[in-house]
Design a protein around this motif. Structure first.
Motif, short mmCIF file in Angstrom:
data_model
loop_
_atom_site.label_atom_id
_atom_site.label_comp_id
_atom_site.label_asym_id
_atom_site.label_seq_id
_atom_site.Cartn_x
_atom_site.Cartn_y
_atom_site.Cartn_z
N VAL A 49 0.84 -1.21 0.00
CA VAL A 49 0.00 0.00 0.00
C VAL A 49 0.87 1.25 0.00
O VAL A 49 0.57 2.23 -0.70
CB VAL A 49 -0.97 -0.01 1.20
N MET A 50 1.97 1.24 0.76
CA MET A 50 2.88 2.39 0.75
C MET A 50 3.44 2.65 -0.64
O MET A 50 3.53 3.80 -1.08
CB MET A 50 4.04 2.14 1.71
N ILE A 51 3.82 1.59 -1.34
CA ILE A 51 4.37 1.74 -2.69
C ILE A 51 3.32 2.32 -3.62
O ILE A 51 3.59 3.24 -4.40
CB ILE A 51 4.90 0.38 -3.21
N VAL A 52 2.09 1.80 -3.54
CA VAL A 52 1.01 2.27 -4.42
C VAL A 52 0.67 3.73 -4.13
O VAL A 52 0.51 4.54 -5.05
CB VAL A 52 -0.22 1.35 -4.29
N VAL A 53 0.55 4.08 -2.85
CA VAL A 53 0.23 5.47 -2.49
C VAL A 53 1.37 6.41 -2.91
O VAL A 53 1.12 7.51 -3.42
CB VAL A 53 -0.07 5.58 -0.98
N GLY A 54 2.60 5.98 -2.71
CA GLY A 54 3.73 6.81 -3.13
C GLY A 54 3.78 7.01 -4.63
O GLY A 54 4.04 8.12 -5.10
N ALA A 55 3.48 5.95 -5.39
CA ALA A 55 3.46 6.08 -6.84
C ALA A 55 2.32 6.99 -7.29
O ALA A 55 2.49 7.82 -8.19
CB ALA A 55 3.33 4.70 -7.49
N ALA A 56 1.15 6.85 -6.67
CA ALA A 56 0.01 7.72 -7.02
C ALA A 56 0.32 9.17 -6.68
O ALA A 56 -0.03 10.08 -7.44
CB ALA A 56 -1.24 7.25 -6.29
N LEU A 57 0.98 9.39 -5.57
CA LEU A 57 1.36 10.75 -5.18
C LEU A 57 2.38 11.33 -6.15
O LEU A 57 2.30 12.51 -6.51
CB LEU A 57 1.92 10.74 -3.76
N ALA A 58 3.29 10.50 -6.62
CA ALA A 58 4.28 10.97 -7.60
C ALA A 58 3.61 11.34 -8.93
O ALA A 58 3.95 12.35 -9.54
CB ALA A 58 5.34 9.89 -7.83
N ILE A 59 2.64 10.53 -9.34
CA ILE A 59 1.92 10.84 -10.58
C ILE A 59 1.12 12.13 -10.41
O ILE A 59 1.10 12.98 -11.30
CB ILE A 59 1.01 9.66 -10.97
N GLY A 60 0.47 12.28 -9.27
CA GLY A 60 -0.28 13.51 -9.01
C GLY A 60 0.60 14.74 -8.95
O GLY A 60 0.25 15.81 -9.44
#
Length: 69
Positions: free
Chosen positions: A49-60
């Protein structure tokens, strides 16, 4: 603001990967303070979940930077 979000996304992605690797392969923690965000017994799911949230935050963050141009 963009720099701060980029830093947070980096910490989440690298910390999540580090947590997964340390749980499954060796006991060296690169970002050990992130283990306090993951509930006991759910380490693998928490780090994913940390990896997914971090990737989504980077895309945003990248999209925020493109709007300003």
């Amino acid at each position: 603001m963009k720099n701060l979000l980029g830093f947070v996304s980096f910490v989440l992605v690298v910390g999540g990967i580090s947590g997964l690797l340390s749980d499954h392969f060796w006991d060296v923690r690169l970002f050990g303070f992130l283990r306090h965000l993951v509930p006991d017994g759910h380490e693998t799911a928490g780090y994913v979940v940390m990896i997914v949230v971090g990737a989504a935050l980077a895309i945003g963050t990248d999209r925020i930077g493109r709007k300003g141009r």
